[in-house]
Design an enzyme around this catalytic site. Structure first.
Site, PDB file in Angstrom:
ATOM      1  N   GLN A   1       0.815  -1.208   0.000  1.00 19.02           N
ATOM      2  CA  GLN A   1       0.000   0.000   0.000  1.00 19.02           C
ATOM      3  C   GLN A   1       0.855   1.268   0.000  1.00 19.02           C
ATOM      4  O   GLN A   1       0.657   2.161  -0.831  1.00 19.02           O
ATOM      5  CB  GLN A   1      -0.924   0.003   1.226  1.00 19.02           C
ATOM      6  N   LEU A   2       1.815   1.355   0.909  1.00 16.74           N
ATOM      7  CA  LEU A   2       2.675   2.532   0.972  1.00 16.74           C
ATOM      8  C   LEU A   2       3.724   2.520  -0.131  1.00 16.74           C
ATOM      9  O   LEU A   2       3.993   3.552  -0.758  1.00 16.74           O
ATOM     10  CB  LEU A   2       3.361   2.606   2.339  1.00 16.74           C
TER      11      LEU A   2
ATOM     12  N   ALA B   1       6.743  -4.952   5.408  1.00 15.36           N
ATOM     13  CA  ALA B   1       6.348  -5.291   6.777  1.00 15.36           C
ATOM     14  C   ALA B   1       5.254  -6.341   6.760  1.00 15.36           C
ATOM     15  O   ALA B   1       4.535  -6.495   5.770  1.00 15.36           O
ATOM     16  CB  ALA B   1       5.847  -4.043   7.513  1.00 15.36           C
ATOM     17  N   TYR B   2       5.133  -7.047   7.874  1.00 14.88           N
ATOM     18  CA  TYR B   2       3.994  -7.937   8.102  1.00 14.88           C
ATOM     19  C   TYR B   2       3.002  -7.135   8.929  1.00 14.88           C
ATOM     20  O   TYR B   2       3.322  -6.680  10.036  1.00 14.88           O
ATOM     21  CB  TYR B   2       4.434  -9.190   8.857  1.00 14.88           C
TER      22      TYR B   2
ATOM     23  N   ASP C   1       2.063   3.600  15.628  1.00 15.57           N
ATOM     24  CA  ASP C   1       1.568   4.086  16.916  1.00 15.57           C
ATOM     25  C   ASP C   1       1.362   2.937  17.894  1.00 15.57           C
ATOM     26  O   ASP C   1       1.259   3.150  19.105  1.00 15.57           O
ATOM     27  CB  ASP C   1       0.260   4.860  16.740  1.00 15.57           C
TER      28      ASP C   1
ATOM     29  N   TYR D   1       2.395  -7.331  17.136  1.00 12.74           N
ATOM     30  CA  TYR D   1       2.787  -6.478  16.016  1.00 12.74           C
ATOM     31  C   TYR D   1       3.539  -5.249  16.525  1.00 12.74           C
ATOM     32  O   TYR D   1       4.627  -4.913  16.028  1.00 12.74           O
ATOM     33  CB  TYR D   1       1.552  -6.059  15.221  1.00 12.74           C
TER      34      TYR D   1
END
Length: 285
Positions: free
Chosen positions: A11-12, A60-61, A103, A127
């Site tokens: 996505q990013l 990333a996961y 966050d 996570y």
């Protein structure tokens, strides 16, 4: 200058590629097929061959609930060991590493004010723990790095909360969304622009918080997403919607350090409106 993007099809990573293409900036994008970040030897060989000067570590996961049980091992492998491998390889070739964190490194119990870069992390799920361990690896291994903590990410090119709400709204006359978890939504375009801003302006290395401006609850976010639909959105408490991974109830990130770099941060409402406009453009292309 040469740029490497890990997780370039995510996505990013996709948003970042689109932005770099629009600005005419060359880069090398990799995903699992081109580079297995969990293979230290493969990472070292790849970096020594390509010698990037900037590494945007987007891989990333991110299956937060699965990371609690069935995905626990892959969460550790990708988010901790994979990040360590990227950090070591970056240091070997003298690259500046830009690592995306979350966050969820915070416990969400802060009583007053927003979470600053100086607040002590205390992750409450697997996570968040793994991403925080990734942060520690970057800080201990790399001479030149930026850690960017973000939150509630949504974008055109991946699965996210906005798409989920829109999909559910097609078949449900009423949706119930938690109203006692507060944070800041982040449009991937804003995050990608900030990553490039770090590369171009080169502020002091360290940790930065980036989300869109203004804050809300998940319920308020959903109401804004679906304001043009006939779906009724009703608030519920987190206790009425149990999830495997504990989420921070309050994870509003302090953006003042990021703003001090000269980066202009639009509101999440603006980001959401622009996101929807972009989705419509793509539909009609």
């Amino acid at each position: 200058m040469s740029i490497l993007i890990t997780g370039a099809k995510g996505q990013l990573g996709t948003e970042l590629r689109v932005l770099l293409d629009q600005r005419g900036i060359e880069y090398l994008g990799t995903d699992t097929a081109q580079l297995d970040i969990t293979d230290q030897e493969a990472v070292d060989v790849f970096f020594l061959h390509n010698k990037p000067t900037y590494v945007f570590h987007c891989a990333a996961y991110t299956a937060v609930d699965k990371a609690e049980d069935e995905g626990k091992a892959i969460n550790q492998l990708v988010n901790v060991e994979g990040t360590e491998n990227i950090a070591r390889a970056s240091e070997k070739v003298g690259a500046t590493l830009i690592y995306i964190s979350t966050d969820y490194v915070f416990d969400g119990t802060k009583q007053e004010g927003e979470y600053s870069e100086l607040d002590q992390p205390n992750p409450q799920n697997e996570y968040g723990r793994a991403k925080y361990e990734g942060e520690l690896a970057v800080q201990s291994i790399c001479s030149n790095y930026y850690i960017v903590r973000t939150s509630w990410v949504f974008g055109v090119y991946g699965n996210n909360f906005v798409y989920t709400m829109e999909r559910l709204a097609k078949t449900n006359p009423k949706l119930t969304i938690v109203d006692d978890q507060f944070g800041r939504p982040t449009w991937t375009r804003t995050l990608a622009e900030f990553m490039i801003h770090l590369m171009e302006s080169q502020p002091e290395h360290g940790i930065y918080h980036l989300s869109n401006d203004n804050s809300c609850s998940w319920y308020e976010f959903a109401v804004e997403i679906l304001k043009d639909s006939d779906v009724k959105v009703a608030p519920i408490r987190s206790s009425d919607f149990p999830q495997k991974a504990k989420r921070p109830q309050y994870s509003i990130l302090d953006l003042s350090k990021t703003k001090a770099t000269g980066f202009n941060i639009p509101t999440w409402q603006y980001g959401l409106a622009e996101f929807k406009e972009k989705v419509e453009e793509i539909k009609h292309d």
